[in-house]
Structure formats: structure tokens, C-alpha cells
Design an enzyme around this catalytic site. Structure first.
Site, PDB file in Angstrom:
ATOM      1  N   SER A   1       0.820  -1.211   0.000  1.00 31.63           N
ATOM      2  CA  SER A   1       0.000   0.000   0.000  1.00 31.63           C
ATOM      3  C   SER A   1       0.855   1.262   0.000  1.00 31.63           C
ATOM      4  O   SER A   1       1.788   1.402   0.792  1.00 31.63           O
ATOM      5  CB  SER A   1      -0.911   0.023   1.228  1.00 31.63           C
ATOM      6  OG  SER A   1      -1.559   1.276   1.345  1.00 31.63           O
TER       7      SER A   1
ATOM      8  N   HIS B   1      -0.050   3.992   1.079  1.00 32.11           N
ATOM      9  CA  HIS B   1      -0.305   4.748   2.306  1.00 32.11           C
ATOM     10  C   HIS B   1       0.823   4.582   3.322  1.00 32.11           C
ATOM     11  O   HIS B   1       1.056   5.467   4.139  1.00 32.11           O
ATOM     12  CB  HIS B   1      -1.642   4.330   2.914  1.00 32.11           C
ATOM     13  CG  HIS B   1      -2.821   4.896   2.185  1.00 32.11           C
ATOM     14  ND1 HIS B   1      -3.176   6.226   2.252  1.00 32.11           N
ATOM     15  CD2 HIS B   1      -3.726   4.304   1.361  1.00 32.11           C
ATOM     16  CE1 HIS B   1      -4.248   6.442   1.506  1.00 32.11           C
ATOM     17  NE2 HIS B   1      -4.597   5.292   0.952  1.00 32.11           N
TER      18      HIS B   1
ATOM     19  N   ASP C   1      -6.033  10.167   0.452  1.00 31.98           N
ATOM     20  CA  ASP C   1      -7.349  10.017  -0.174  1.00 31.98           C
ATOM     21  C   ASP C   1      -8.166  11.261   0.143  1.00 31.98           C
ATOM     22  O   ASP C   1      -8.067  11.815   1.246  1.00 31.98           O
ATOM     23  CB  ASP C   1      -8.073   8.788   0.368  1.00 31.98           C
ATOM     24  CG  ASP C   1      -7.380   7.485  -0.009  1.00 31.98           C
ATOM     25  OD1 ASP C   1      -6.576   7.496  -0.961  1.00 31.98           O
ATOM     26  OD2 ASP C   1      -7.652   6.470   0.657  1.00 31.98           O
TER      27      ASP C   1
ATOM     28  N   GLU D   1      -9.283   4.645  -8.896  1.00 31.60           N
ATOM     29  CA  GLU D   1      -9.480   5.316  -7.607  1.00 31.60           C
ATOM     30  C   GLU D   1      -9.321   6.824  -7.807  1.00 31.60           C
ATOM     31  O   GLU D   1      -8.218   7.367  -7.684  1.00 31.60           O
ATOM     32  CB  GLU D   1      -8.481   4.813  -6.565  1.00 31.60           C
ATOM     33  CG  GLU D   1      -8.701   3.367  -6.138  1.00 31.60           C
ATOM     34  CD  GLU D   1      -7.865   2.967  -4.934  1.00 31.60           C
ATOM     35  OE1 GLU D   1      -7.103   3.822  -4.423  1.00 31.60           O
ATOM     36  OE2 GLU D   1      -7.970   1.804  -4.504  1.00 31.60           O
TER      37      GLU D   1
ATOM     38  N   HIS E   1      -7.489   8.936  -4.858  1.00 31.85           N
ATOM     39  CA  HIS E   1      -6.155   8.619  -4.334  1.00 31.85           C
ATOM     40  C   HIS E   1      -5.072   9.387  -5.097  1.00 31.85           C
ATOM     41  O   HIS E   1      -4.917   9.213  -6.306  1.00 31.85           O
ATOM     42  CB  HIS E   1      -5.908   7.115  -4.455  1.00 31.85           C
ATOM     43  CG  HIS E   1      -4.595   6.668  -3.867  1.00 31.85           C
ATOM     44  ND1 HIS E   1      -4.491   6.149  -2.595  1.00 31.85           N
ATOM     45  CD2 HIS E   1      -3.333   6.667  -4.374  1.00 31.85           C
ATOM     46  CE1 HIS E   1      -3.225   5.825  -2.349  1.00 31.85           C
ATOM     47  NE2 HIS E   1      -2.504   6.140  -3.420  1.00 31.85           N
TER      48      HIS E   1
END
Length: 217
Positions: free
Chosen positions: A135, A137, A144, A188, A191
Site C-alpha cells: 500500500s 499509504h 485520499d 481510484e 487517491h
């Protein structure tokens, strides 16, 4: 005389050996410092995906809590963090949006530890979250964002503004539509990933994903 010459030769041998040891130690030290994860950096850009994963103990430098910083956006939580460089670029971007009367952005997620991503992955439906280590993140370079809307974020003027201007501040939409075959992730629109202004501008111009830009696809 022969004995004296032998001593000088021996001194040179010791000096050369000492230098060799120092160089080896330095190389080992650099290898230990950067580790296998240094292979994930392409220039100054960190690539994270299914094929390029982060270790469980990876934590980015200079994480800042967004709630504690000046911000021209709303936060879904007081615990959202990003790297300082990413936050500063994001704040400049959303401040510019505010100046253009484009308001209402809500940042919903930022940095997640490996352990937190494990929880998110376990609680998500198949295909809805990346596995721990895969990920973005975990890098602290991605966030996001959404707005209050009854429709998808991609249908809002705030989304359109980001698509037009995000690259000016070093951000890319990481998982574009019709590129899941390249990124491995479905569309997405919420993102965004910080890669720096120069790289973001080139990707915006060419329509490349990060994988394509870095020559991974």
C-alpha cells in the site's frame, strides 16, 4: 638497506589493506542503511505496489499530524499524517483551490503503518484494499480525498479542478481509469500521490502511470 626497504614495502601493504577494509566497511554500512528497499527507488521516486513491497518496519521520515498544521481543507480524522514535504505541497494545492473558490475538500486518509494496513486489508472485501507492504499509504506520500456529495467524487467540480491542477503541485492521480492492467488497482479517483512537480508534469503530459513513467511496464 634491504631490511629497510622491506619495512617500507610492508608499511605500504598495511596501508592498502587498511584502505580496503575501510571501503568494504563503508559499502557494508551503506548496504545496511539503505537495505533491499533501496532497489525500490527510481531516482528519487519510491515505487510501491504488489511487486515492490515495503518491509513491516518501514516508517517514513518527518511525518506530521495534519490536524496540528495549518490546512485549507477538512479532515475526516484528527489522526491523519503525511510526510512534511507531502503536506506542504498539499496545503499549497488546496490553498490555491480555495483561492479559486473550489472548496469542500475532505482528506480521509494518509499514512498507514504496516500493521494498520493489515487491519484494513482484513476488514475489506477482496480487491478493495492492498495487502500490507503493497500500500502506498505506508509511504506517507499518498492521501485520499473526497467532498460531500450524493454522487461519486469523480463527478464533482472539485475532482475536475484536481485533474487540471494537481500536477502543478507534484501530485498524480495514482490509479487512473482504464489503467488497472498496468497498476494492478482499479480506478481510484480519490487517491493522490506526491512524486514532485517535474515528474508529475511529465506524467500529466503523457498520460503515463507511475509504473510506465519508471519503466516498470
Amino acid at each position: 638497506m634491504a631490511k629497510k626497504k622491506y619495512r617500507r614495502s610492508g608499511s605500504r601493504t598495511i596501508l592498502v589493506a587498511a584502505i580496503a577494509v575501510a571501503l568494504l566497511a563503508g559499502a557494508f554500512g551503506l548496504g545496511w542503511h539503505f537495505g533491499a528497499q533501496s532497489t525500490q527507488f527510481h531516482g528519487s521516486i519510491l515505487l510501491v505496489n504488489e511487486a515492490h513491497r515495503l518491509d513491516a518496519d518501514y516508517v517514513p521520515d518527518e511525518l506530521v499530524n495534519l490536524y496540528q498544521q495549518r490546512h485549507s481543507f477538512r479532515l475526516a480524522s484528527s489522526e491523519i499524517m503525511l510526510t512534511r514535504q507531502t503536506y506542504e505541497a498539499m496545503e499549497a494545492m488546496f490553498h490555491a483551490a480555495e483561492e479559486a473558490d473550489m472548496n469542500g475538500y475532505i482528506v480521509t486518509s494518509g499514512y498507514r503503518s504496516y500493521q494498520r494496513q493489515q487491519e484494513v486489508y482484513a476488514q475489506s472485501e477482496p480487491g478493495k484494499a492492498q495487502q500490507p507492504g503493497a500500500s502506498e499509504h505506508q509511504t506517507g506520500l499518498a492521501f485520499d480525498v473526497t467532498v460531500e456529495t450524493n454522487e461519486g467524487f469523480e463527478s464533482t467540480p472539485q475532482y475536475a479542478w484536481l485533474m487540471q491542477h494537481a500536477h502543478e503541485y507534484g501530485f498524480i492521480q495514482r490509479y487512473p481509469a482504464n489503467k488497472s492492467g498496468v497498476t494492478g488497482i482499479s480506478y481510484e479517483p480519490w487517491h493522490y500521490r506526491y512524486v514532485g512537480v517535474e515528474a508529475a508534469a511529465q506524467m500529466h503530459r503523457t498520460g503515463q502511470t507511475l509504473e510506465e513513467f519508471l519503466g516498470e511496464k
